[in-house]
Design an enzyme around this catalytic site. Structure first.
Site, short mmCIF file in Angstrom:
data_model
loop_
_atom_site.label_atom_id
_atom_site.label_comp_id
_atom_site.label_asym_id
_atom_site.label_seq_id
_atom_site.Cartn_x
_atom_site.Cartn_y
_atom_site.Cartn_z
N LYS A 77 0.86 -1.18 0.00
CA LYS A 77 0.00 0.00 0.00
C LYS A 77 0.90 1.23 0.00
O LYS A 77 1.65 1.48 0.96
CB LYS A 77 -0.88 -0.02 1.25
CG LYS A 77 -1.67 1.25 1.50
CD LYS A 77 -2.71 1.51 0.43
CE LYS A 77 -3.98 0.74 0.73
NZ LYS A 77 -4.98 0.90 -0.36
N HIS A 81 -10.64 -6.11 -3.93
CA HIS A 81 -10.20 -5.08 -3.01
C HIS A 81 -10.61 -5.47 -1.59
O HIS A 81 -11.49 -6.28 -1.38
CB HIS A 81 -10.88 -3.76 -3.42
CG HIS A 81 -10.87 -2.71 -2.38
ND1 HIS A 81 -11.93 -2.49 -1.52
CD2 HIS A 81 -9.93 -1.80 -2.05
CE1 HIS A 81 -11.64 -1.49 -0.72
NE2 HIS A 81 -10.45 -1.04 -1.01
#
Lengths: 432, 432
Positions: free
Chosen positions: A202, A330
Site C-alpha cells: 500500500k 479489493h
C-alpha cells in the site's frame, strides 16, 4: 409448493475491531476499524449474517429500512434490491468520495442484506453460498500479502504500543515499517505466517522514490517469481505514474491506481506494458461505459460491499470477461464474515488470475464461532458448511460492540488520526 | 453437510413439432420444427428438463458429451460450463451463421444442461427457477403477437392443407397471409385469442413497400396505442432501412434488424429516432464490445438457448443495464419447456420494457403434462411449481419423437422448403 420463509428479525450491530496504525494515502488507520454486523432471522429461526464497513450514517440507514425488510422472503433478493433502490435512490458516482474506501449507501446496504439472505438460503437448501452462484471453480481461494507502511503498535487497546510477549507474525505486525528494509521484514514475516504467493504494498504514503525503492527491495528479497504490486491510491500525477511505472516495468504484476480518474489512468495505461488495476476510478456499473471508452484499467478490484453484493459481483465478472478485463478483489479492514463471502465469490468466478487483497492478517479479533480463518500457502479453503459456513459468535459480537461504544468513533477518518501524529497533515487528491 | 446429488441419466430426445408454412427471410418453415428435449435424472430420481432447437449435429454433440456429464452435481453449473467449454471449445461469432436462427454448439448444449440442472435444483430446494435468479420482479410475463406471412395450411400432418372444423385462432392460423389485409386479420384473430398488447410482423419476405404497408394497415386497424414492430431479418440495405425507417418513425415501437452487421445497424440507428432491436448482429458476449463501440442497437433480443442459459442471460441483462440497452427476448418455434424457462427468466430481469417474442401460438403440440400454456392479456403467469414448474409428458414425448423419425428432417433448412413452392428461390444476405 411450500411458501417461503420470511424475515422476522433484522439485527444491526456496529462493532469496532482493533486495527494497527497503518499509513495510507488518506492518513492513518485509527486504533479501531468500524464494521457493522447484520443478522437476519427468519420466522423459522434460520439466521443469516453479513458484515460491511461501518459508519453511523450506514447504521442509521439500515435502521431506517428495517420496516421494509421485515416480512420479506430471503429468496427474493431482486425484490429487496428494488425496494431499497426505490427507498434510498441509486448511488451516484460522486457519492463514492475521494478516499480509498467507498461511501455510497445503497450498495453497502443491499450488500449487507443480500449476503445475509444468501446465507439463509444456503442454510435452507443445505448448500454453501458458492453453489448459489453456480458452484465452485476452485477449492481454495488465493490471497496476496498486503504490506503497509505503519507506525509501531498493534491498534485497539494496544494502540501505539507493542505487546512484548507476542511472537512470530503477531510480534512482527506490531513493528514500525517506514522504509524499504522494514517493509521487507514485514513481508517476510507475513509470508512466513500465511504462505502468500504474491505481495502488494500500500503506497501513497511517502514520496514515490521511497516507495519504488521498497518495491525494488522486495524484488531483491523475494526474487523474480514473487508477483509484486504497488498501490499509490491515486496520489501520483500522470507524469509521476509513467516515470516510475516505466522504472518498475517487468517487476510489477500490476500497478494499482497510480493516478486519479479514468482519463488519467488511460494515459498511463497507454504508456506502460504493466497492467493497471483499480478500485478507485472504476467502482460502479455506471463507471463501466467510460472505462471501456477510454481504457482506464486492465483489472477491476471488485468489492462485494461496494458493488451491491455477490450476484452483482458475478455480473461484474461477466462484464470483465466480455471486455477483456480481469477481476480481482479489493479489501478494507475486516473480519471473517466478509472473508467468507469473498471466498465463496472468489471460488465461483471464472478466469481467476490475480490473488485477492485482504487486510485480514492485520486484525486479531473475530466474530465467528470457528475463530480466525487459517491460510495455507496464502489461500483459504471454501467453507464447507451450508450458507457462508460461518456462525456468529454472540459473545464476541457483544464484546466488539462494547469496543464500538467505548472507542467513540463514528466513521473512518484517517486524516483526523494522522493529525494526532503530524498536526498539519492534510489529505491531498494528488500529491506527487 | 449432505453431499450433492449426481446426474445418473442424461436422456436426449429429438422431436418434431407441427409448424405452419410460415415465410421468413430464410425461406419457409417446414411442416415440422425440430427440437431436442433433454432430461437429466439424479441418483435420487429427481428429473430436470429442458428444450433446445434441434439438429442432428446438436443431438450428436449432446451424446458425445454424455460421459462428461454423468456423475456431475447439478448444482455445479459453473463446472459443467467449464467442462463443456474445454470439450467443445468456445463458439466463434462466425459459427452463428447468416440465418435468423443461431447455429453455435456450445451455447445450445450448455443452455440445455443448465436449464435442466436449474430445474433439478429448484425441485430439490422446493423453489421455482426464478428464485434461483434472485426471485420474481413480476408475477406475469408479457409476450407480443408474432405475425407471419404464410401460406395456407397448419403444418405437420396438415401441411399445406386446412382443418375445416377448426374455429377461432385454430382456424385463423391455417389461413394464408400474403398481403396487408390478411396480416391484419391474422393479428386480430391472434390478439383476440391471446390478448397480446403489442404486435410484431416478421418481415424480410416481400419487398419493403408491401411490408411497410402491412405495418401501416396494422396501425390503422389497431390505433396508436398498440405498439408495433417489424423484423426484416437483416435483408434490407442501409438506404432501404433508413428510407422506410423514416416513414415508420413514430409508428414502430422498435425496428428489428433492418440490415446486416453492427456497423450498418449503427448507421441506421444514427439516422432514426425509432429504437433498433437485434437478435442478428449482437448475439454473443464477444459481439458486445463492438456493439458498444459502434452503437448498433438499443434493444438486445436475447435467447437463453443462444446465450448459454439463464444465469448468462442475467449477466447479459446486467450488461444491457450498464450500457443503456434494453433486453427483450427472441423466439423460435418451441413448446412449453422453453416457454417456462423464458417466463422464469423474464420474471427476474430488471427494467422490463418490451413484451417478449414467442412462436407459441403457431404450435399446437405440447410435451408437458399440464398441456398448453394459457395467455391472459398476452402474458403468462410464472409457473408456481418447484423448478421450471412443468413436467415431461412421456407419452407426448414418444409421439413427437415418432414424428421426428417419420418426418425425415435433420436440421432446419427453410430454403429447401421454399424451393418446393418456388423452385428457383434463393436465400440472399441482403435482398432489397
Amino acid at each position: 409448493m411450500k411458501k417461503g420463509p420470511c424475515i422476522k428479525e433484522f439485527n444491526i450491530t456496529p462493532i469496532a475491531i482493533t486495527d494497527p496504525p497503518l499509513l495510507n494515502a488518506a492518513g492513518l488507520h485509527a486504533p479501531y476499524a468500524l464494521r457493522i454486523v447484520v443478522e437476519l432471522v427468519t420466522d423459522d429461526n434460520i439466521s443469516g449474517i453479513s458484515e460491511i464497513p461501518g459508519t453511523v450514517e450506514i447504521e442509521q440507514a439500515l435502521h431506517e429500512c428495517k420496516h421494509l425488510i421485515i416480512g420479506q422472503d430471503p429468496f427474493q433478493t431482486n425484490k429487496i434490491n428494488d425496494i431499497l433502490t426505490a427507498y434510498f435512490g441509486t448511488d451516484s458516482s460522486a457519492d463514492r468520495g475521494l478516499f480509498p474506501w467507498d461511501s455510497r449507501k445503497l450498495v453497502h446496504i443491499f450488500s449487507a442484506l443480500e449476503v445475509a439472505c444468501l446465507d439463509i438460503v444456503g442454510k435452507i437448501v443445505n448448500r454453501p453460498v458458492v453453489d448459489l452462484l453456480g458452484g465452485k471453480r476452485r477449492e481454495r481461494v488465493p490471497f496476496a500479502a498486503y504490506l503497509f507502511y505503519k507506525y509501531e503498535g498493534a491498534g485497539g487497546e494496544l494502540a501505539f504500543d507493542t505487546d512484548p510477549n507476542a511472537t512470530g507474525w503477531a510480534a512482527a505486525r506490531q513493528k514500525s515499517a517506514l522504509n524499504p528494509d522494514e517493509i521487507v521484514k514485514q513481508a517476510k514475516a507475513m509470508c512466513k505466517e500465511f504462505g502468500f504467493q504474491s505481495i502488494k504494498l500500500k503506497g501513497g504514503v511517502f514520496e514515490p522514490r521511497q516507495e519504488v525503492d521498497a518495491i525494488l527491495a522486495l524484488r531483491e528479497a523475494f526474487g523474480e517469481t514473487m508477483p509484486l504490486r504497488l498501490d499509490p491510491n491515486a496520489l501520483w500525477t500522470v507524469e509521476t505514474s509513467i516515470k516510475y511505472g516505466l522504472e518498475m516495468e517487468g517487476i510489477l504484476e500490476y500497478l494499482e491506481d497510480p493516478c486519479r480518474g479514468q482519463e488519467n489512468m488511460a494515459l498511463v495505461r497507454k504508456a506502460l506494458r504493466t497492467p493497471l488495476a483499480t478500485n478507485m476510478c472504476t467502482t460502479s456499473f455506471s463507471d463501466i461505459p467510460n472505462s471501456v471508452k477510454v481504457g482506464s484499467e486492465d483489472i477491476i478490484l471488485s468489492d462485494h460491499h461496494f458493488w451491491g453484493g455477490l450476484r452483482e459481483s458475478m455480473n461484474l465478472t461477466g462484464i470483465c470477461q466480455t471486455f477483456g478485463r480481469d477481476l480481482s478483489m479489493h479489501s478494507n479492514s475486516h473480519l471473517g464474515i466478509s472473508l467468507a463471502a469473498m471466498v465463496h465469490l472468489g471460488a465461483a468466478i471464472p478466469n481467476f488470475r490475480y490473488a485477492l487483497d485482504t487486510h485480514y492478517p492485520w486484525q486479531s479479533d473475530e466474530v465467528i464461532t470457528q475463530g480466525r480463518f487459517t491460510f495455507e500457502e496464502g489461500s483459504v479453503a471454501v467453507p464447507e458448511g451450508p450458507g457462508l459456513g460461518v456462525e456468529l459468535d454472540k459473545a464476541a459480537l457483544a464484546k466488539l460492540h462494547q469496543n464500538y461504544l467505548a472507542c467513540g468513533l463514528t466513521k473512518r477518518d484517517d486524516q483526523v488520526e494522522m493529525r494526532k501524529v503530524i498536526p498539519d497533515w492534510e489529505f491531498k487528491q494528488t500529491r506527487w
